[in-house]
Structure formats: C-alpha cells, structure tokens
Design a protein around this motif. Sequence first.
Motif, mmCIF file in Angstrom:
data_model
loop_
_atom_site.group_PDB
_atom_site.id
_atom_site.type_symbol
_atom_site.label_atom_id
_atom_site.label_comp_id
_atom_site.label_asym_id
_atom_site.label_seq_id
_atom_site.Cartn_x
_atom_site.Cartn_y
_atom_site.Cartn_z
ATOM 1 N N LEU A 84 -15.013 -27.295 -58.127
ATOM 2 C CA LEU A 84 -14.313 -26.023 -57.888
ATOM 3 C C LEU A 84 -13.133 -26.178 -56.941
ATOM 4 O O LEU A 84 -12.859 -25.296 -56.131
ATOM 5 N N LEU A 109 -8.494 -17.804 -47.299
ATOM 6 C CA LEU A 109 -8.971 -16.601 -47.997
ATOM 7 C C LEU A 109 -9.438 -15.521 -47.025
ATOM 8 O O LEU A 109 -9.510 -14.352 -47.381
ATOM 9 N N ARG A 110 -9.801 -15.908 -45.817
ATOM 10 C CA ARG A 110 -10.197 -14.917 -44.830
ATOM 11 C C ARG A 110 -9.031 -14.476 -43.961
ATOM 12 O O ARG A 110 -9.134 -13.530 -43.198
ATOM 13 N N ARG A 142 -20.998 -23.416 -41.776
ATOM 14 C CA ARG A 142 -21.985 -22.344 -41.850
ATOM 15 C C ARG A 142 -23.384 -22.913 -41.598
ATOM 16 O O ARG A 142 -23.664 -24.047 -41.999
ATOM 17 N N GLY A 146 -16.760 -19.568 -61.116
ATOM 18 C CA GLY A 146 -17.171 -20.386 -59.977
ATOM 19 C C GLY A 146 -16.269 -20.174 -58.770
ATOM 20 O O GLY A 146 -16.739 -20.151 -57.628
ATOM 21 N N TRP A 147 -14.975 -19.995 -59.008
ATOM 22 C CA TRP A 147 -14.052 -19.744 -57.899
ATOM 23 C C TRP A 147 -14.324 -18.389 -57.259
ATOM 24 O O TRP A 147 -14.216 -18.236 -56.042
ATOM 25 N N ASP A 157 -17.254 -16.877 -57.148
ATOM 26 C CA ASP A 157 -18.477 -17.071 -56.358
ATOM 27 C C ASP A 157 -18.140 -17.708 -55.016
ATOM 28 O O ASP A 157 -18.580 -17.254 -53.957
ATOM 29 N N LEU A 158 -17.361 -18.785 -55.100
ATOM 30 C CA LEU A 158 -16.984 -19.516 -53.891
ATOM 31 C C LEU A 158 -16.260 -18.586 -52.918
ATOM 32 O O LEU A 158 -16.579 -18.533 -51.728
ATOM 33 N N ARG A 207 -16.383 -15.421 -52.719
ATOM 34 C CA ARG A 207 -17.281 -14.399 -52.156
ATOM 35 C C ARG A 207 -18.089 -14.948 -50.994
ATOM 36 O O ARG A 207 -18.225 -14.298 -49.956
ATOM 37 N N THR A 208 -18.648 -16.155 -51.170
ATOM 38 C CA THR A 208 -19.439 -16.720 -50.063
ATOM 39 C C THR A 208 -18.546 -17.025 -48.860
ATOM 40 O O THR A 208 -19.018 -17.073 -47.736
ATOM 41 N N MET A 209 -17.249 -17.240 -49.109
ATOM 42 C CA MET A 209 -16.344 -17.532 -47.999
ATOM 43 C C MET A 209 -15.927 -16.270 -47.255
ATOM 44 O O MET A 209 -15.242 -16.357 -46.235
ATOM 45 N N GLY A 210 -16.301 -15.112 -47.782
ATOM 46 C CA GLY A 210 -15.924 -13.863 -47.120
ATOM 47 C C GLY A 210 -14.463 -13.517 -47.336
ATOM 48 O O GLY A 210 -13.792 -13.003 -46.445
ATOM 49 N N ALA A 211 -13.951 -13.818 -48.542
ATOM 50 C CA ALA A 211 -12.539 -13.575 -48.833
ATOM 51 C C ALA A 211 -12.267 -12.092 -49.059
ATOM 52 O O ALA A 211 -13.145 -11.355 -49.485
ATOM 53 N N ARG A 261 -6.416 -11.471 -50.859
ATOM 54 C CA ARG A 261 -6.199 -12.897 -50.638
ATOM 55 C C ARG A 261 -6.706 -13.711 -51.822
ATOM 56 O O ARG A 261 -6.123 -14.725 -52.179
ATOM 57 N N VAL A 262 -7.807 -13.272 -52.427
ATOM 58 C CA VAL A 262 -8.279 -13.958 -53.632
ATOM 59 C C VAL A 262 -7.229 -13.834 -54.733
ATOM 60 O O VAL A 262 -6.925 -14.792 -55.445
#
Lengths: 240, 256
Positions: A83, A100-101, A148, B149-150, B152-153, B155-159, B163-164
């Motif tokens: 990915l 992204l954050r 994390r 998959g991107w 999902d990734l 989302r877990t990163m808190g984007a 920004r996505v």
Amino acid sequence: MRAPPAIHLEGVGLDFGAAPLFRNLDLCIGAGTMTVLLGASGVGKTSLLRMLGGLVAPDYGRVVAGDGLPLAGRVAWMGQQDLLLPWATAMDNVMLGARLRGDRLDRDRAGRLLDCVGLSSHAAALPATLSGGMRQRVALARVLYEDRPVVLMDEPFSALDSVTRARMQDLAGRMLAGRTVVLITHDPLEACRLADHMLLMAGHPARLDGIAVPAGAVPRAVDDAGVLAAQSVLLRMMMQ
Amino acid sequence: MTGKATARSMRLLVTLAGLVALWGALARWGHVPPYMLPGPDAVARALWTQRAQLAPAALTTLEETVLGLVLGIGAGGALAIGMAVCAPLRRWVMPMVLLSQAVPVFALAPLLVLWFGFGMASKVVMAVLVIFFPVTSALGDGLRQTEPGWMDLARTMGATRWRVLVHVRLPAALPSFASGVRMATAIAPIGAVVGEWVGASSGLGFLMQTANTRFQTDLMFAALAVLAVMTVLLWWGVDRLLARALYWLPRHADVD
Ligand SMILES: Nc1ncnc2c1ncn2[C@@H]1O[C@H](COP(=O)(O)OP(=O)(O)OP(=O)(O)O)[C@@H](O)[C@H]1O
Ligand SMILES: [Mg+2]
C-alpha cells in the motif's frame, strides 16, 4: 509511545449477509505481546483484524482496550499489499500519516527509520523502482513512524521469498517488541518464530482456539529446535 | 529510444506521403473536377497564397480551443471533485450531466450564437460543452476507484477527508483524468469549429464555410489541413505535459 493496552473482545459477532462469520467471541489480547492469528482462507481473519482496527463495527458485542480508553488513534495498520503510494518517494511514504493528519513532517525520524530497515540510500526512490522486499520494508518503516502502541498486520510478508521473509520476521520481531501486535499469517514457521500467543480460527461461525507456542523470546531463530518441532505440529494441525 | 522515435516518425512520414500520393493520383487521373477534389499541389498553393487569411483564422480557432479546454477542464474537474466529496450533489447533478449529453451539442450551436454573440464567447462555450462530459466522467471514475486498502490505511492514520482527497484520491485519479483530458483535447477544436461554422466573423470554421459557398475548395482543404496539424500539435503538447505530471506511472514498453 504510550503504554500498549490489552485488547478485549466481549461477545463479539459479525455477519456478512445472512451467514454469521463469527458469534460470541470472547478474547483477551495481552498488552505488549505478539499474538499470531492463523486459520483457513475465508474463515474471517481479516474481518476480525479490521474490527480490531475500527475499520468495521461489530454487529454484536464490543471491542475495548484494557485501559478503558478508546482504541481509535492508537492503531497502526499494515496490510497484505505494501500500500505504498506510487507517486511518493520512500521517505514521503514513511511520513504519510503525518501528512494526512496535517502534523509537522519529521524527516530526521523518517530517515532514521529507513536506516533501521536498511534503506537509507533509497529515501528518494519511487516504490516502482524498489523490490518487493524493499517495499515491504518501507511499509514497516511507515508503521514504525506512526509509533502506535497497537500494530495490526494482515499477512504482511506473504508476498516475499522465504529468505527475505525470514529477514523481515527478524526485523519486525525486534522493532515491534513491547507493542500489542496482532499478526495474521498462513505460514507456520512465521507463527512459531513470532508468536507470544497463537490463535487458530476455525469453523462456521468461527471460534478461536489457543495453541501452545515454543519457548524463548521473539523473534526466535529459524533453526531453533523448538520452533522447528512446533512448526511441524502446527502444519499438521492446519491440514486437518 | 531515439532510434525508436526516429523509426516511428519515418513510418508516419511514409504513410502520409503514400496518402498524399494516392490523393494526387485520384485528383489528376480520377476524372474528378478540381472544385470537388483539388490536388495536393493546388492545396499547397492555397496554403501559401492565402496565408494572410489562414494564419489569423488559425489563431482565432486556437485561442477559442485553448480557452475552452482550460475552462472545460477546470469546470469539469471541479464538478467531478464536488460530486466525489458530496453525495447529495452527485445525486442531484449527475442526472443533469447525463441529460446534457442526450442533447446533441451541435443542435445547440445556433442558440449559443444567439445567446453569446458572433464573437469568441459562443465558440468557447461550445468547446466547453463538448469536453465537459469526458472530463467530468473520467475524473469521477478515477475518484470513485480509490484502492480500498489506501482508504483503510488513511482511516487508521486518523486522516481528515480533505487531506485524503488531496494526498491520496486525487493523485490516484490522475491517470484516469489524464485520459479524459487527452480526449477533450482531441474534440475541443471540433466544438470551436462547429460554432464558427454556424455564425462567426473569423476562425478556421468561418473560413471553411465562406470558402465552401464560393467553391474555393482548395482554400477549404488548406484550412482543414491547418486545423488537423493544429489539433495534432495541441494533442502532442498536452500529452507531453500529462506524461510529465504522471512521472510515476510504470512505463510500458513503448507502444509503436
Ligand atoms: N465486504 C464484504 N462483504 C461481503 N462479504 C465479505 C466482505 N468481506 C469479507 N467477506 C466474506 O467474509 C468471509 C471472511 O473473509 P476474510 O477476508 O475475513 O477471510 P480471511 O480469513 O482473511 O481469508 P484469507 O486467509 O483468504 O485472507 C469471506 O467468506 C468473505 O467472502
Ligand atoms: Mg485475509
């Protein structure tokens, strides 16, 4: 990194369509341990992992952290494919989460992590110019950059040749020590090398059964007698 | 690489020379009167003698085409992005976009001239209308097919959603968008020329139309040749630009 939490599944169930994938699962994943999840294809491992990561909500029951705080924001994810974003350099891929954050980009730390996975000279390379093993190492560096306390990995090394895979297991075992890790694999050797706890998922709806793990600290050596013995027992068990 | 490129231009030249020769033979020995099919020599002469007419006409058409492209790609792209981030917008606007395609744009040309005048504006609007749909649907498709998959990734990163969109979905949709832009580049001149044909005071379409009514077929062919060359050059330039923007796409063995 904050202290890694334990994760509890309490009466968790998930349906896809009419058929229940699993029902009434109770499980405690120990804080700071490496838990390996095995099971036949299609039994629901990925679905369970996605649930732990908050990517799907359970239809029944709940997933909670041992410390009572929410799990969201404490999980790093590594999928079956690397990915990596094909338009971004290895370095930029490692720092994707920060971008992204909207956090400040920490190039120094990203550089150090690329160094840890042996790719310091490829920081500016695009993914397409890297081998499969190198790409997977960039993905591991990306997980480490997130820093994390919980790490979820879905067959992260399945696409690699066995030598590269063994190296990645050493690397991941060392770098992820002390975190609460759940790793899915189909490879009995990988399971026996990396598991503090081993779970076999089987049946419809699926259940989880604990399996004994070999002695010694993770990552165990590839030629460790205990690992090799446990591997063949496990393979036989998986073939039934 | 350069050897391959040379071979490709050679093949193109040979093909073109063959077609021109065929055309010349047909015009000379085919018992076709020159006002129906002028020979290549007559057209070449017209290209040269009428250059004072052709050059400004080409410039007008080029200007309309480029303006139409910029506006159409901008508006089509913006609408695609809007529909990707805002589901209600998609539900309300998408049927309208589809409906607009059911109306043949060429039938609208006289109306557009009536509304926007004989000047450039009506031709630019015409070009925008013909390229709008390919651009919107290409980018829309690209944005809808982000690798799960991107997501999902991210989302877990808190984007955050924006920004996505900016860092993942838009770049990932770029190859699809690029094919829409290529298509738009090829058809935008048609929009401009049809607009000129219906009502204008300059441009290649206008020139062709007047030449046609005066039986100056050689001038008409000359204008057509200029239009073809202009379109090909424009397409080539845009293609280069897109290839540079998509530096990361795997290069498949040169398609020749
Ligand atoms: N989004 C979905 N919609 C419908 N069914 C799904 C969806 N995702 C998974 N399933 C079904 O759930 C079941 C379990 O899928 P899952 O991906 O969790 O299996 P797995 O154990 O990870 O398999 P593998 O080892 O092949 O990766 C499968 O039968 C699959 O068809
Ligand atoms: Mg799976």
